[in-house]
Design a protein around this motif. Structure first.
Motif, short mmCIF file in Angstrom:
data_model
loop_
_atom_site.label_atom_id
_atom_site.label_comp_id
_atom_site.label_asym_id
_atom_site.label_seq_id
_atom_site.Cartn_x
_atom_site.Cartn_y
_atom_site.Cartn_z
N ARG A 62 0.88 -1.17 0.00
CA ARG A 62 0.00 0.00 0.00
C ARG A 62 0.91 1.21 0.00
O ARG A 62 1.50 1.54 1.01
N SER A 120 0.16 4.39 -0.63
CA SER A 120 -0.50 5.56 -0.04
C SER A 120 -1.94 5.16 0.23
O SER A 120 -2.37 4.08 -0.16
N PRO A 121 -2.71 6.04 0.87
CA PRO A 121 -4.13 5.70 1.10
C PRO A 121 -4.94 5.53 -0.19
O PRO A 121 -6.00 4.93 -0.18
N THR A 122 -4.42 6.06 -1.31
CA THR A 122 -5.17 5.97 -2.57
C THR A 122 -4.43 5.22 -3.67
O THR A 122 -4.82 5.29 -4.83
N SER A 123 -3.37 4.51 -3.33
CA SER A 123 -2.65 3.74 -4.35
C SER A 123 -2.09 2.45 -3.74
O SER A 123 -1.89 2.35 -2.53
N ARG A 166 -4.36 2.91 -8.83
CA ARG A 166 -4.84 4.08 -8.10
C ARG A 166 -6.34 3.98 -7.87
O ARG A 166 -7.07 3.43 -8.68
N ARG A 167 -6.76 4.57 -6.75
CA ARG A 167 -8.18 4.61 -6.41
C ARG A 167 -8.88 5.61 -7.31
O ARG A 167 -8.42 6.73 -7.48
N ARG A 168 -9.98 5.19 -7.88
CA ARG A 168 -10.77 6.00 -8.80
C ARG A 168 -12.25 5.73 -8.56
O ARG A 168 -12.62 4.84 -7.82
N ALA A 224 -16.26 3.11 -5.72
CA ALA A 224 -14.83 3.36 -5.56
C ALA A 224 -14.08 2.09 -5.96
O ALA A 224 -14.40 1.00 -5.47
N TYR A 239 -10.08 0.44 -7.63
CA TYR A 239 -8.67 0.62 -7.99
C TYR A 239 -8.52 0.15 -9.42
O TYR A 239 -9.09 -0.86 -9.82
N ALA A 267 -12.66 -1.01 -4.16
CA ALA A 267 -11.82 -0.41 -3.11
C ALA A 267 -12.06 -1.11 -1.78
O ALA A 267 -11.12 -1.37 -1.02
N GLU A 297 -8.99 -2.70 0.28
CA GLU A 297 -8.65 -2.01 1.52
C GLU A 297 -8.91 -2.87 2.76
O GLU A 297 -8.32 -2.62 3.81
#
Length: 130
Positions: free
Chosen positions: A52, A54-57, A76-78, A98, A100, A118, A122
């Protein structure tokens, strides 16, 4: 007689490969990646969360014997722009969920249409080996 026939076939095959200028015809490679639209397609892949970042990747290892293998691919989170199926869990993805997705780079990854919910990514951990 058989040798003459074989030589004739070989010559015909060789001539068929040559153009009028005497250059070899090579297969045309498309610059566009054909999308893999079959929802069941990604179920044959081996997918592992490596890190992980980052929190979004996240860094994902993606392996598919029929099309591609990425040892460390950044996802990446999208927000899903279209409905689909989570390639990790098989759950339905609705437009607006949400998700990835692989980062768009050059050349375009073969698994660019893949999505992971996501919530699924997560809640998993590196130890579980999702």
């Amino acid at each position: 007689m058989q040798a003459a026939l074989e030589e004739h076939r070989t010559r015909q095959s060789t001539m068929a490969l040559l153009s009028a200028e005497g250059e070899l015809h090579l297969p045309v490679k498309s610059r566009h990646v054909r999308p893999m639209r079959d929802d069941g397609y990604f179920r044959k892949c081996v997918i592992r969360l490596l890190e992980r970042t980052s929190p979004t990747s996240a860094t994902i290892a993606w392996s598919d014997a029929t099309s591609c293998c990425y040892g460390a691919q950044l996802w990446r989170r999208r927000i899903a722009k279209k409905a689909g199926v989570c390639c990790l869990s098989g759950q339905t993805i609705a437009k607006g969920n949400a998700v990835y997705r692989p980062r768009r780079v050059r050349p375009i990854p073969r698994n660019i249409d893949a999505m992971i919910l996501a919530a699924v990514l997560e809640t998993g951990s590196l130890e579980e080996g999702i």
